[in-house]
Scaffold this active site. Sequence first.
Site, PDB file in Angstrom:
ATOM      1  N   LYS A   1       0.873  -1.177   0.000  1.00 43.34           N
ATOM      2  CA  LYS A   1       0.000   0.000   0.000  1.00 43.34           C
ATOM      3  C   LYS A   1       0.905   1.220   0.000  1.00 43.34           C
ATOM      4  O   LYS A   1       2.051   1.145   0.451  1.00 43.34           O
ATOM      5  CB  LYS A   1      -0.879   0.008   1.264  1.00 43.34           C
TER       6      LYS A   1
ATOM      7  N   ASP B   1      -6.961   4.315  -4.602  1.00 44.46           N
ATOM      8  CA  ASP B   1      -7.632   4.204  -3.298  1.00 44.46           C
ATOM      9  C   ASP B   1      -8.238   5.591  -3.061  1.00 44.46           C
ATOM     10  O   ASP B   1      -8.466   6.328  -4.039  1.00 44.46           O
ATOM     11  CB  ASP B   1      -6.633   3.803  -2.196  1.00 44.46           C
TER      12      ASP B   1
HETATM   13  P1  NDP Z   1     -12.848   7.900  -3.028  1.00 40.55           P
HETATM   14  O1  NDP Z   1     -11.770   8.891  -2.805  1.00 40.55           O
HETATM   15  O2  NDP Z   1     -13.381   7.696  -4.394  1.00 40.55           O
HETATM   16  O3  NDP Z   1     -14.083   8.231  -2.069  1.00 40.55           O
HETATM   17  C1  NDP Z   1     -13.901   8.296  -0.688  1.00 40.55           C
HETATM   18  C2  NDP Z   1     -15.221   8.763  -0.068  1.00 40.55           C
HETATM   19  O4  NDP Z   1     -15.111   8.650   1.345  1.00 40.55           O
HETATM   20  C3  NDP Z   1     -15.524  10.205  -0.360  1.00 40.55           C
HETATM   21  O5  NDP Z   1     -16.896  10.400  -0.371  1.00 40.55           O
HETATM   22  C4  NDP Z   1     -14.871  10.903   0.837  1.00 40.55           C
HETATM   23  O6  NDP Z   1     -15.420  12.173   1.123  1.00 40.55           O
HETATM   24  C5  NDP Z   1     -15.168   9.944   1.949  1.00 40.55           C
HETATM   25  N1  NDP Z   1     -14.139  10.070   2.978  1.00 40.55           N
HETATM   26  C6  NDP Z   1     -12.808   9.927   2.823  1.00 40.55           C
HETATM   27  N2  NDP Z   1     -12.171  10.139   3.978  1.00 40.55           N
HETATM   28  C7  NDP Z   1     -13.136  10.439   4.871  1.00 40.55           C
HETATM   29  C8  NDP Z   1     -13.118  10.772   6.236  1.00 40.55           C
HETATM   30  N3  NDP Z   1     -11.960  10.820   6.929  1.00 40.55           N
HETATM   31  N4  NDP Z   1     -14.311  11.005   6.857  1.00 40.55           N
HETATM   32  C9  NDP Z   1     -15.490  10.948   6.171  1.00 40.55           C
HETATM   33  N5  NDP Z   1     -15.555  10.646   4.851  1.00 40.55           N
HETATM   34  C10 NDP Z   1     -14.399  10.403   4.229  1.00 40.55           C
HETATM   35  O7  NDP Z   1     -12.275   6.532  -2.408  1.00 40.55           O
HETATM   36  P2  NDP Z   1     -12.778   5.033  -2.663  1.00 40.55           P
HETATM   37  O8  NDP Z   1     -14.239   5.033  -2.881  1.00 40.55           O
HETATM   38  O9  NDP Z   1     -11.872   4.429  -3.650  1.00 40.55           O
HETATM   39  O10 NDP Z   1     -12.423   4.361  -1.262  1.00 40.55           O
HETATM   40  C11 NDP Z   1     -13.370   4.294  -0.184  1.00 40.55           C
HETATM   41  C12 NDP Z   1     -12.948   3.206   0.781  1.00 40.55           C
HETATM   42  O11 NDP Z   1     -12.907   1.945   0.085  1.00 40.55           O
HETATM   43  C13 NDP Z   1     -11.568   3.349   1.419  1.00 40.55           C
HETATM   44  O12 NDP Z   1     -11.588   2.821   2.726  1.00 40.55           O
HETATM   45  C14 NDP Z   1     -10.691   2.472   0.540  1.00 40.55           C
HETATM   46  O13 NDP Z   1      -9.532   2.043   1.209  1.00 40.55           O
HETATM   47  C15 NDP Z   1     -11.644   1.327   0.276  1.00 40.55           C
HETATM   48  N6  NDP Z   1     -11.330   0.495  -0.875  1.00 40.55           N
HETATM   49  C16 NDP Z   1     -11.235   1.052  -2.115  1.00 40.55           C
HETATM   50  C17 NDP Z   1     -10.955   0.253  -3.200  1.00 40.55           C
HETATM   51  C18 NDP Z   1     -10.958   0.761  -4.602  1.00 40.55           C
HETATM   52  O14 NDP Z   1     -10.887  -0.065  -5.521  1.00 40.55           O
HETATM   53  N7  NDP Z   1     -11.061   2.045  -4.834  1.00 40.55           N
HETATM   54  C19 NDP Z   1     -10.656  -1.185  -3.029  1.00 40.55           C
HETATM   55  C20 NDP Z   1     -10.874  -1.674  -1.695  1.00 40.55           C
HETATM   56  C21 NDP Z   1     -11.171  -0.843  -0.661  1.00 40.55           C
HETATM   57  P3  NDP Z   1     -14.541  13.501   0.811  1.00 40.55           P
HETATM   58  O15 NDP Z   1     -14.537  13.595  -0.681  1.00 40.55           O
HETATM   59  O16 NDP Z   1     -15.266  14.592   1.493  1.00 40.55           O
HETATM   60  O17 NDP Z   1     -13.163  13.228   1.385  1.00 40.55           O
END
Ligand code: NDP
Length: 450
Positions: A130, A170
Amino acid sequence: MADILNVQVNEFMAKVIARNPNESEFHQAVQEVVESLMPFIEDNPKYKYGKILERMVEPERVISFRVPWVDDNGEIHVNRGYRIEMSSAIGPYKGGLRFHATVNLGILKFLAFEQVFKNSLTTLPMGGGKGGSDFDPKGKSDNEVMRFCQSFMTELSRHIGPNTDVPAGDIGVGGREIGYLFGQYKKLRNEFTGVLTGKAIEWGGSLIRPEATGYGAVYFAEEMLKTRNEGIKGKTTVISGSGNVAQYAAEKIIELGGKVVSFSDSSGYIYDKDGINSEKLQWVMDLKNIRRGRIKEYADKFGAQYVEGKRPWGIKCEIALPCATQNEINEEEAKELVKNGCFVVSEGANMPSTPEAVEVYLASRILFGPGKAANAGGVAVSGLEMTQNSMRLPWTRKEVDDRLHQIMTCIHETCVKFGKDSSGFINYVNGANIGGFIKVADSMLAQGIV
Ligand code: NDP
C-alpha cells in the site's frame, strides 16, 4: 485454554506496539488478525515455530520519500510519499495508493497488512502493499494534481514494476491520478507495461475495474443473505461515502432491486427517503467525478435531507454498506444500526468498523462481512487487469464481471469454511483471517527464512 490464548495475544501485541509506536490503526488491524489466528496457530504449530506472525507484521520494505511540487501560483509545496511493501510471498506487491491529508505511516501499514490477507483470499497470485501521500487533491486544479503525480512517480518508479510491485487507486486516487502516474512512469522508463491497475480502458485498463469494489461488496452481501434464504430485493440500504466504492455499490443495489437512501462525504450525509434511483445516481457521479462538488448539493437539487458533520448510521435500514474510510462506525452507531433492524453489514471500505462495533455485530449474530473479504473485488479485478496486460488481450465486460462474481462467491465459501462455529454461526472475521493466512503462511514456510 482461552486464558492462555489471551495472554499470548497480549504478549504479541505488546511487542508490536513497542516496535511500532504511534501507529494505532496498524495495532488495531494486527490485533484483530492475531485474535482470530492465535487458536489456529496453537492447533498448527508449524506456523508458531516458523514465527510466521512475527514475520508478517514486519513489512518486507518501507519506502518514504520527499514529494516537492509547484502550485499554480508558483509556490513550492512539500508532501511526503510512502510505499509499504508488506509481503511478496504469493506474488508481486499489490495494493492501492491513497492521497489524503490524514495519510501517515501507521494508516498505510494497516492497509498494507490487511491487503496481504485480502489478496490471498482472491485466489490470485498477488502479494500485499500500500502507498500514498498526505497530499489532498481536493480543491487542487488538474494541473496541480498532474504536477504532484509526476513528482510522486519520479521517485516511486525506482521501486515498482509489473513483476515487482503494482500499485492501484484508493481514496483520492481515481482514473485521473492513475493517468498522470502512468504517463510519468512510461516517460521515465520508456516502456508500456501493466505497472499500475485502474488504467483507462483505452490504454490497458480492464472493463469492470471501476465498478469492481462496489459490485463485489454487494455480491458478498448477497452471498451472506443467501445463507438465511434472503436477497437484496426490497431491502433498504444505507451507504456512506460518495466516491468510487459507494457509487458502484449503489448501482448494484439498485440493479438488484434494493433501495439506497443515503450517501455521505467528509462534510456530512444526505438522506433521501424516496430512494436514490439510477438518474439521481448518475447526477451524483457527475457531481463527484467531474464537477468534484460536495454531497450537500444533492439535498439542494432533489429536496432530500442533509445532515452536516454526521454519519448516516441512525437511518433505519436492513443493509449497511460503509464505503468511506476507517473507523467510521463506532460502538454506539453499531448498536443504533442493529436496534433499527439492520442485519447485514458488508464493508466496502477498509476497517470502517471499530473493534467495539464489530463486537456489537458478532454479539447480535448479524451478517457481518469484514472489508478484507467484502471489498476484495477491487483488487481481484486489478489482478484480472494484470492478467489481460500480460496476455495483451482484453476481456469483455461480461467475462470480467462473471469472474468477479465467481471470486466473491469463492471468498464467501472460504469464510464459511474457516469461520463457521459449532452453533452454525458464521464468524466472517475469523473465516477471512484464517482463510487468507494459510496460503501466505505455507508459501513463507516453503520459501525458507528470507
Ligand atoms: P474515493 O476517494 O473515491 O471516495 C472516498 C469517499 O469517502 C468520499 O466520499 C470521501 O469524502 C469519503 N471520505 C474519505 N475520507 C473520509 C473521512 N476521513 N471522513 C469521512 N468521509 C471520508 O475513495 P474510494 O471510494 O476508492 O475508497 C473508499 C474506501 O474503500 C476506502 O476505505 C478504501 O480504502 C476502500 N477500498 C477502495 C478500493 C478501490 O478499488 N477504490 C478497493 C478496496 C477498498 P470527501 O470527498 O469529502 O473526502
